[in-house]
Design an enzyme around this catalytic site. Structure first.
Site, PDB file in Angstrom:
ATOM      1  N   GLY A 257       0.814  -1.215   0.000  1.00 16.92           N
ATOM      2  CA  GLY A 257       0.000   0.000   0.000  1.00 16.92           C
ATOM      3  C   GLY A 257       0.848   1.266   0.000  1.00 16.92           C
ATOM      4  O   GLY A 257       0.521   2.249  -0.672  1.00 16.92           O
ATOM      5  N   THR A 258       1.931   1.245   0.762  1.00 16.86           N
ATOM      6  CA  THR A 258       2.768   2.445   0.867  1.00 16.86           C
ATOM      7  C   THR A 258       3.356   2.811  -0.504  1.00 16.86           C
ATOM      8  O   THR A 258       3.305   3.980  -0.914  1.00 16.86           O
ATOM      9  CB  THR A 258       3.894   2.209   1.901  1.00 16.86           C
ATOM     10  OG1 THR A 258       3.273   1.907   3.157  1.00 16.86           O
ATOM     11  CG2 THR A 258       4.786   3.426   2.050  1.00 16.86           C
TER      12      THR A 258
ATOM     13  N   ASN B  25      -8.495   3.883   8.112  1.00 20.61           N
ATOM     14  CA  ASN B  25      -7.907   2.740   8.808  1.00 20.61           C
ATOM     15  C   ASN B  25      -8.067   2.792  10.318  1.00 20.61           C
ATOM     16  O   ASN B  25      -8.017   1.773  10.980  1.00 20.61           O
ATOM     17  CB  ASN B  25      -6.414   2.615   8.458  1.00 20.61           C
ATOM     18  CG  ASN B  25      -5.685   3.925   8.586  1.00 20.61           C
ATOM     19  OD1 ASN B  25      -5.999   4.887   7.892  1.00 20.61           O
ATOM     20  ND2 ASN B  25      -4.722   3.981   9.479  1.00 20.61           N
TER      21      ASN B  25
ATOM     22  N   GLN C 198      -7.939  -0.426   3.098  1.00 23.32           N
ATOM     23  CA  GLN C 198      -8.770  -1.027   4.155  1.00 23.32           C
ATOM     24  C   GLN C 198     -10.088  -1.589   3.623  1.00 23.32           C
ATOM     25  O   GLN C 198     -10.848  -2.188   4.363  1.00 23.32           O
ATOM     26  CB  GLN C 198      -9.090   0.020   5.237  1.00 23.32           C
ATOM     27  CG  GLN C 198      -7.893   0.408   6.083  1.00 23.32           C
ATOM     28  CD  GLN C 198      -7.449  -0.698   7.037  1.00 23.32           C
ATOM     29  OE1 GLN C 198      -8.241  -1.558   7.428  1.00 23.32           O
ATOM     30  NE2 GLN C 198      -6.182  -0.701   7.417  1.00 23.32           N
TER      31      GLN C 198
ATOM     32  N   SER D 139      -3.368  -3.471  -0.849  1.00 20.58           N
ATOM     33  CA  SER D 139      -2.257  -4.176  -0.213  1.00 20.58           C
ATOM     34  C   SER D 139      -2.725  -5.549   0.257  1.00 20.58           C
ATOM     35  O   SER D 139      -3.685  -5.654   1.026  1.00 20.58           O
ATOM     36  CB  SER D 139      -1.802  -3.342   0.987  1.00 20.58           C
ATOM     37  OG  SER D 139      -0.796  -4.024   1.683  1.00 20.58           O
ATOM     38  N   ALA D 140      -2.024  -6.625  -0.194  1.00 17.66           N
ATOM     39  CA  ALA D 140      -2.530  -7.988   0.022  1.00 17.66           C
ATOM     40  C   ALA D 140      -2.659  -8.387   1.494  1.00 17.66           C
ATOM     41  O   ALA D 140      -3.556  -9.152   1.854  1.00 17.66           O
ATOM     42  CB  ALA D 140      -1.626  -8.977  -0.711  1.00 17.66           C
ATOM     43  N   HIS D 141      -1.764  -7.860   2.353  1.00 15.63           N
ATOM     44  CA  HIS D 141      -1.800  -8.372   3.739  1.00 15.63           C
ATOM     45  C   HIS D 141      -3.017  -7.906   4.532  1.00 15.63           C
ATOM     46  O   HIS D 141      -3.251  -8.361   5.646  1.00 15.63           O
ATOM     47  CB  HIS D 141      -0.488  -8.050   4.478  1.00 15.63           C
ATOM     48  CG  HIS D 141      -0.319  -6.640   4.934  1.00 15.63           C
ATOM     49  ND1 HIS D 141      -0.620  -6.240   6.212  1.00 15.63           N
ATOM     50  CD2 HIS D 141       0.134  -5.526   4.295  1.00 15.63           C
ATOM     51  CE1 HIS D 141      -0.343  -4.940   6.342  1.00 15.63           C
ATOM     52  NE2 HIS D 141       0.108  -4.487   5.185  1.00 15.63           N
TER      53      HIS D 141
ATOM     54  N   THR E 150      12.491  -7.315 -10.129  1.00 17.19           N
ATOM     55  CA  THR E 150      12.101  -8.703 -10.398  1.00 17.19           C
ATOM     56  C   THR E 150      10.756  -9.007  -9.745  1.00 17.19           C
ATOM     57  O   THR E 150      10.516  -8.622  -8.595  1.00 17.19           O
ATOM     58  CB  THR E 150      13.189  -9.657  -9.849  1.00 17.19           C
ATOM     59  OG1 THR E 150      14.402  -9.356 -10.526  1.00 17.19           O
ATOM     60  CG2 THR E 150      12.821 -11.118 -10.070  1.00 17.19           C
TER      61      THR E 150
ATOM     62  N   CYS F 109      -3.576   8.599  21.645  1.00 19.51           N
ATOM     63  CA  CYS F 109      -3.227   8.757  23.038  1.00 19.51           C
ATOM     64  C   CYS F 109      -3.761  10.082  23.515  1.00 19.51           C
ATOM     65  O   CYS F 109      -3.578  11.098  22.863  1.00 19.51           O
ATOM     66  CB  CYS F 109      -1.726   8.725  23.193  1.00 19.51           C
ATOM     67  SG  CYS F 109      -1.245   9.067  24.861  1.00 19.51           S
TER      68      CYS F 109
HETATM   69  N1  PLP Z   1      -3.126   2.917   3.522  1.00 16.28           N
HETATM   70  C1  PLP Z   1      -3.918   2.492   4.519  1.00 16.28           C
HETATM   71  C2  PLP Z   1      -5.303   3.049   4.645  1.00 16.28           C
HETATM   72  C3  PLP Z   1      -3.460   1.520   5.418  1.00 16.28           C
HETATM   73  O1  PLP Z   1      -4.254   1.104   6.401  1.00 16.28           O
HETATM   74  C4  PLP Z   1      -2.143   1.007   5.260  1.00 16.28           C
HETATM   75  C5  PLP Z   1      -1.591   0.024   6.216  1.00 16.28           C
HETATM   76  O2  PLP Z   1      -1.750   0.123   7.406  1.00 16.28           O
HETATM   77  C6  PLP Z   1      -1.361   1.480   4.196  1.00 16.28           C
HETATM   78  C7  PLP Z   1      -1.878   2.432   3.341  1.00 16.28           C
HETATM   79  C8  PLP Z   1       0.030   0.968   3.961  1.00 16.28           C
HETATM   80  O3  PLP Z   1       0.003  -0.319   3.413  1.00 16.28           O
HETATM   81  P1  PLP Z   1       1.271  -1.289   3.487  1.00 16.28           P
HETATM   82  O4  PLP Z   1       1.326  -1.791   4.885  1.00 16.28           O
HETATM   83  O5  PLP Z   1       0.985  -2.389   2.516  1.00 16.28           O
HETATM   84  O6  PLP Z   1       2.465  -0.496   3.086  1.00 16.28           O
END
Ligand code: PLP
Length: 387
Positions: A68-69, A148, A176, A196-198, A234, A321
């Site tokens: 995702g990043t 998120n 999300q 993002s797959a995870h 790759t 917090c």
């Molecule tokens: N964008 C959102 C809304 C997320 O929740 C996250 C991960 O927490 C990301 C981007 C980043 O994804 P990644 O962990 O695959 O880099």
């Protein structure tokens, strides 16, 4: 008890099984010209088709990334680079993930101008505000599909349709949302979408960026000719196969899972709000089916997360917090959670059952009572009488 599915999800057994041959016998480099390479590239293409099918896109509009990043970085920096001749103004929101916000801050240092749209107390951006912010020199609108931390669903489709009329490109961070919301890129009218797959029972370190055909996008990763020369590196074949299998499974069970999870979420929220004094829900009704983010008065989010951890429950303070000693979350600040409240995000998933949320509510009742009696934070606030 794992109640932190918004942070990451466990790998689905069927996904692992689909990936295994690409670690073992089918280890070839997907760019190689021989049989090993052909087997790998066929698997990458199949995964691309699966992802495209869920988005209602063409397979050559899907680009694989490291997560995702990277997808967020690529979408934003790529448009900024390709469109700087047209303008240097970008519109986004105050509640985006840091992958978007920190990228925008970096662009501001390079001379771009960013309008950060505020949100209401539920975390929702206003379509009117978004439209009012659009200018001649606006090159991109980036609004997340769902938040998120508090799960708020944003009106991306309405904003994107207005942007389209003005010839402005639209990106959405849908990280999300997979398996929880419809992702049709035409219905949403978006040009770029990150995932993002995870976050949907796939492997970590692999993601994708949807890029609508014809979108002007610069490169950020230069190297080999992979991904139609747009993203060198790759192929992570096993990871990409995992993403394809995971998105197909997540979409297949979406309708039923959303029904099941929203019932669990609503049951949990109503129990907590009814049984634990001085609590409030962060975010509103229009939220992801798996998200419950609760603010507890006189309690520090981190202390409660640690207490839950000791009781065997994994939740997240969501960088929230309220003690004043740590930076409060930008999302909770944006929705105006008052001082004196600590917040905890509970996010549910495939393995969450009703007895899990009931046990969590019972333990929360016990731990919040204990913390309110003993926590320094609680005492400091009640002594000062500031809340
Ligand atoms: N964008 C959102 C809304 C997320 O929740 C996250 C991960 O927490 C990301 C981007 C980043 O994804 P990644 O962990 O695959 O880099």
């Amino acid at each position: 008890m794992y109640l932190d599915y918004a942070a990451t999800t466990p790998l689905d057994e069927a996904v692992l099984e689909a990936m295994m041959p690409y670690f073992r016998e089918n280890f070839g480099n997907a760019s190689s010209q021989h049989a090993f390479g052909r087997r790998a590239v066929a698997a990458v293409d199949e995964a691309r088709e699966k992802a495209a099918a869920v988005l209602g896109a063409k397979s050559n509009e899907i680009y694989f990334t490291s997560g995702g990043t990277e997808s967020d970085n690529w979408a934003i920096r790529g448009v900024a680079k390709a469109m700087r001749g047209k303008g240097r103004h970008i519109i986004s929101t105050a509640v985006e993930h840091h992958a978007v916000l920190h990228t925008l801050h970096a662009l501001e240092d390079e001379g771009y101008e960013v309008t950060y749209l505020p949100v209401d107390d539920c975390g929702r951006v206003s379509v009117q505000d978004a439209v009012a912010a659009m200018r001649e020199d606006t090159i991109l609108v980036s609004v997340m599909l769902a938040n998120n931390e508090i799960g708020t669903i944003e009106p991306v489709g309405e904003i994107a349709r207005a942007a389209k009329e003005k010839g402005i490109l639209v990106h959405t961070d849908a990280v999300q949302a997979v398996g929880l919301l419809p992702l049709g890129v035409d219905a949403l009218s978006v040009d770029l979408m990150s995932f993002s797959a995870h976050k949907f029972y796939g492997p970590k370190g692999v993601g994708a960026l949807y890029v609508r055909k014809g979108t002007k996008l610069g490169k950020i990763l230069t190297g080999g000719a992979q991904e139609r020369t747009m993203r060198g590196g790759t192929y992570n074949t096993a990871g990409i196969v995992g993403l394809g299998k995971a998105i197909e499974l997540a979409e297949g069970r979406r309708t039923e899972e959303v029904k099941r999870l929203s019932a669990l979420r609503d049951h949990f929220i109503s129990r907590v709000l009814a049984e634990i004094e001085c609590t409030k829900l962060n975010g509103g009704k229009d939220r992801l089916a798996n998200n419950a983010n609760i603010a507890f008065r006189y309690i520090e989010g981190d202390s409660l997360v640690s207490a839950l951890d000791r009781a065997g429950i994994a939740a997240s303070a969501g960088s929230a917090c309220a003690s004043g000693t740590l930076e409060p979350s930008h999302v909770l600040q944006a929705i105006g959670v008052p001082s004196g409240y600590g917040s905890v995000r509970f996010s549910f998933g495939k393995y969450t059952e009703k007895e899990d949320v009931d046990r969590t509510a019972d333990i929360l009742l016990r731990e919040t009572e204990r913390l309110r009696k003993t926590d320094l934070f609680a005492r400091r606030f009640s002594e000062k009488g500031t809340v």
